[in-house]
Write an enzyme that holds these catalytic residues in place. Structure first.
Site, PDB file in Angstrom:
ATOM      1  N   ARG A  13      -1.310   9.876  -3.401  1.00  0.00           N
ATOM      2  CA  ARG A  13      -0.223   9.035  -2.279  1.00  0.00           C
ATOM      3  C   ARG A  13       0.306   7.674  -2.682  1.00  0.00           C
ATOM      4  NH1 ARG A  13      -5.892   9.130  -2.951  1.00  0.00           N
ATOM      5  NH2 ARG A  13      -6.982   6.383  -1.580  1.00  0.00           N
ATOM      6  N   ARG A  24       1.235  -1.142   0.218  1.00  0.00           N
ATOM      7  CA  ARG A  24       0.295  -0.119  -0.136  1.00  0.00           C
ATOM      8  C   ARG A  24       0.916   1.200   0.182  1.00  0.00           C
ATOM      9  NH1 ARG A  24      -4.291  -0.828   4.778  1.00  0.00           N
ATOM     10  NH2 ARG A  24      -5.151   1.308   3.805  1.00  0.00           N
ATOM     11  N   HIS A  25       0.423   2.605   0.013  1.00  0.00           N
ATOM     12  CA  HIS A  25       1.322   3.744  -0.150  1.00  0.00           C
ATOM     13  C   HIS A  25       1.803   4.547   1.274  1.00  0.00           C
ATOM     14  CE1 HIS A  25      -2.939   5.040   1.437  1.00  0.00           C
ATOM     15  NE2 HIS A  25      -3.406   4.434  -0.246  1.00  0.00           N
ATOM     16  N   GLU A  27      -8.440   3.186  -6.023  1.00  0.00           N
ATOM     17  CA  GLU A  27      -8.670   2.090  -5.025  1.00  0.00           C
ATOM     18  C   GLU A  27     -10.322   2.026  -5.837  1.00  0.00           C
ATOM     19  OE1 GLU A  27      -9.067   0.713  -3.357  1.00  0.00           O
ATOM     20  OE2 GLU A  27      -8.518   1.232  -1.140  1.00  0.00           O
ATOM     21  N   HIS A  56      -3.710   0.554  -3.152  1.00  0.00           N
ATOM     22  CA  HIS A  56      -4.582   0.767  -2.109  1.00  0.00           C
ATOM     23  C   HIS A  56      -5.288  -1.045  -1.403  1.00  0.00           C
ATOM     24  CE1 HIS A  56      -4.475   4.854  -4.070  1.00  0.00           C
ATOM     25  NE2 HIS A  56      -4.218   4.031  -5.080  1.00  0.00           N
ATOM     26  N   ASN A  78      -6.248   8.325   5.526  1.00  0.00           N
ATOM     27  CA  ASN A  78      -5.689   7.655   6.422  1.00  0.00           C
ATOM     28  C   ASN A  78      -5.740   8.616   7.829  1.00  0.00           C
ATOM     29  OD1 ASN A  78      -3.255   6.092   4.384  1.00  0.00           O
ATOM     30  ND2 ASN A  78      -5.593   5.615   4.690  1.00  0.00           N
TER      31      ASN A  78
HETATM   32  O1  F6P Z   1      -9.231   3.494   3.937  1.00  0.00           O
HETATM   33  C1  F6P Z   1      -7.972   3.476   3.305  1.00  0.00           C
HETATM   34  C2  F6P Z   1      -9.138   2.834   1.822  1.00  0.00           C
HETATM   35  O2  F6P Z   1      -7.865   2.568   1.719  1.00  0.00           O
HETATM   36  C3  F6P Z   1     -10.557   3.344   1.386  1.00  0.00           C
HETATM   37  O3  F6P Z   1      -9.882   4.687   0.727  1.00  0.00           O
HETATM   38  C4  F6P Z   1     -10.890   2.765   0.459  1.00  0.00           C
HETATM   39  O4  F6P Z   1     -12.366   3.343   1.269  1.00  0.00           O
HETATM   40  C5  F6P Z   1     -10.493   1.693   1.991  1.00  0.00           C
HETATM   41  O5  F6P Z   1      -9.619   1.683   2.292  1.00  0.00           O
HETATM   42  C6  F6P Z   1     -11.706   0.122   1.323  1.00  0.00           C
HETATM   43  O6  F6P Z   1     -11.470  -0.905   2.648  1.00  0.00           O
HETATM   44  P1  F6P Z   1     -13.151  -1.755   2.864  1.00  0.00           P
HETATM   45  O7  F6P Z   1     -12.700  -2.208   2.246  1.00  0.00           O
HETATM   46  O8  F6P Z   1     -12.099  -2.426   3.545  1.00  0.00           O
HETATM   47  O9  F6P Z   1     -13.284  -0.167   3.305  1.00  0.00           O
END
Ligand code: F6P
Length: 406
Positions: free
Chosen positions: A272, A223-224, A292, A358, A230
């Protein structure tokens, strides 16, 4: 999600080839790819039926085509595996992979007749390699560890396996044009020959088969570094790295510089990931496909804000995180579909690859590489500040996780 277009026929991929030609390697790749795309897929291996029913330890003479007693037994194992595959098709299976040598035309005809009678299309996938040095290396790398040779000296096992191959060579007839559809992979995919490959899925599989090669290079996933979102608990957006995020990028660069071969670097188009790649000092390719998961109307919110402003959406996602699609955004299932070209690119690459992306996207890629069921994807742990190193093994990858900021 089931991506099958309506009316798509059931399909059997029938492997063909002498021993040690990479059939199981190819079969397992097909299985992983198809399952990841959402097809109900089953791989059956006739060798496993033989080992379970006749015992693993059989000399090369056991495989002689003119050994009447064992030939009949081996036919029985082949049919038992086929029976199980047909039962599974009858229960809703979609793509079956039948992994055996199938080097005799009469065997292939028997398989095809029974599969067609059950309404299942057949695509033969033949692996051909006439380079003795490649075959010998494959035997030494993969076959000597088989249960067939437990407790046998490696050199004895090697020559026994060579004798086994010679037994199959006596009656081997490559698939001919009048046997129907086929894809032939010659010399580990250096040359690919297709014949009568028709329809949506066979065409897609033929393209996939053109990309795969025996792989000896690693794949790294990261990941970044920590982003401003975050830190705030916000999802999506296009925030920059924090100070700590930039330190992670430096730490990642130090580890990558220690590797013997510089990787091909892929990032998303969000700043990022590109900021994380910058200190590597290597060219990197930003791909939109690696952006993402699109959280649509929830982009930029915290999970708490979503819960209080849109409780129904929050509940729907908690109930089925894999299929849930953010309003005007994406689901995990959508992410998997869009990542398919990245999978093909990963299969095609000969050099080590580092993917900086991501959480959701890396869950999907990791799920494919490690053969995890589709609906587990949204729950896989892909933490920040961790480099996941995947090293190829016979049919998959070994994994090491390096926590770089610990
Ligand atoms: O929180 C970081 C992130 O990369 C968000 O941008 C993304 O929506 C999320 O994680 C995805 O994870 P989850 O599906 O568990 O919400």
């Amino acid at each position: 999600m089931n991506p099958r277009p309506p009316g798509l026929p059931k399909l059997a991929l029938v492997m063909v080839g002498l021993p040690a030609r990479g059939k199981t390697f190819v079969a397992r790749k097909l299985q992983r790819y198809l399952s990841w795309l959402g097809y109900r897929t089953l791989w059956v291996n006739v060798g496993d039926y033989r080992r379970a029913r006749a015992g693993a330890r059989q000399p090369a003479s056991y495989f002689a085509p003119d050994n009447a007693s064992t030939a009949e037994q081996r036919r029985g194992f082949a049919m038992a595996a086929l029976d199980d595959l047909l039962t599974w098709f009858a229960q809703g299976g979609e793509v079956g992979i039948y992994d055996a040598t199938n080097t005799e035309r009469s065997r292939r005809e028997a398989l095809r007749t029974r599969l067609h009678a059950a309404g299942v299309d057949v695509l033969f996938v033949e692996t051909i390699c006439d380079d003795d040095s490649i075959v010998a290396a494959n035997v030494r790398r993969n076959k000597l560890r088989f249960p067939d040779y437990a407790g046998v000296l490696p050199e004895d096992a090697f020559w026994d396996f060579v004798a086994r191959i010679a037994q199959y060579e006596r009656t081997y007839v490559p698939v001919a044009d009048d046997e129907g559809s086929y894809v032939k992979l010659v010399d580990a995919g250096v040359k690919v020959v297709t014949h009568r490959v028709q329809g949506y899925l066979p065409a897609r599989l033929a393209f996939f088969l053109m990309q795969i090669r025996p792989q000896e290079r690693p794949i790294w996933l990261s990941r970044h570094g920590v982003s401003e979102f975050n830190d705030l608990g916000r999802i999506g957006g296009d925030p920059p790295l924090t100070e700590r995020g930039r330190e992670y990028a430096q730490a990642l660069a130090r580890v990558v510089r220690e590797q013997p071969v510089a990787p091909v670097v892929l990032t998303s188009t969000l700043q990022r990931t590109m900021q994380t790649a910058e200190p590597l000092g290597l060219p990197y390719q930003p791909l939109r496909l690696l952006d993402e998961i699109d959280s649509g109307v929830c982009d930029g919110m915290t999970y708490e804000e979503i819960k209080s402003a849109m409780p129904d959406e929050y509940a729907a996602r908690s109930a089925d995180k894999f299929r849930y699609r953010y309003p005007r955004g994406e689901s995990y299932s959508d992410v998997i579909q869009r990542l398919e070209p990245v999978i093909v690119e990963l299969e095609r690459q000969r050099d080590p690859v580092l993917v900086i992306a991501h959480q959701a996207v890396l869950r999907a890629l990791y799920g494919y590489l490690m053969g995890r069921p589709q609906d587990e994807c949204p729950h896989l742990a892909i933490p920040l500040e961790t480099l996941i190193q995947l090293t190829p093994t016979e049919y998959g990858y070994d994994e090491t996780r390096l926590a770089l900021m610990a």
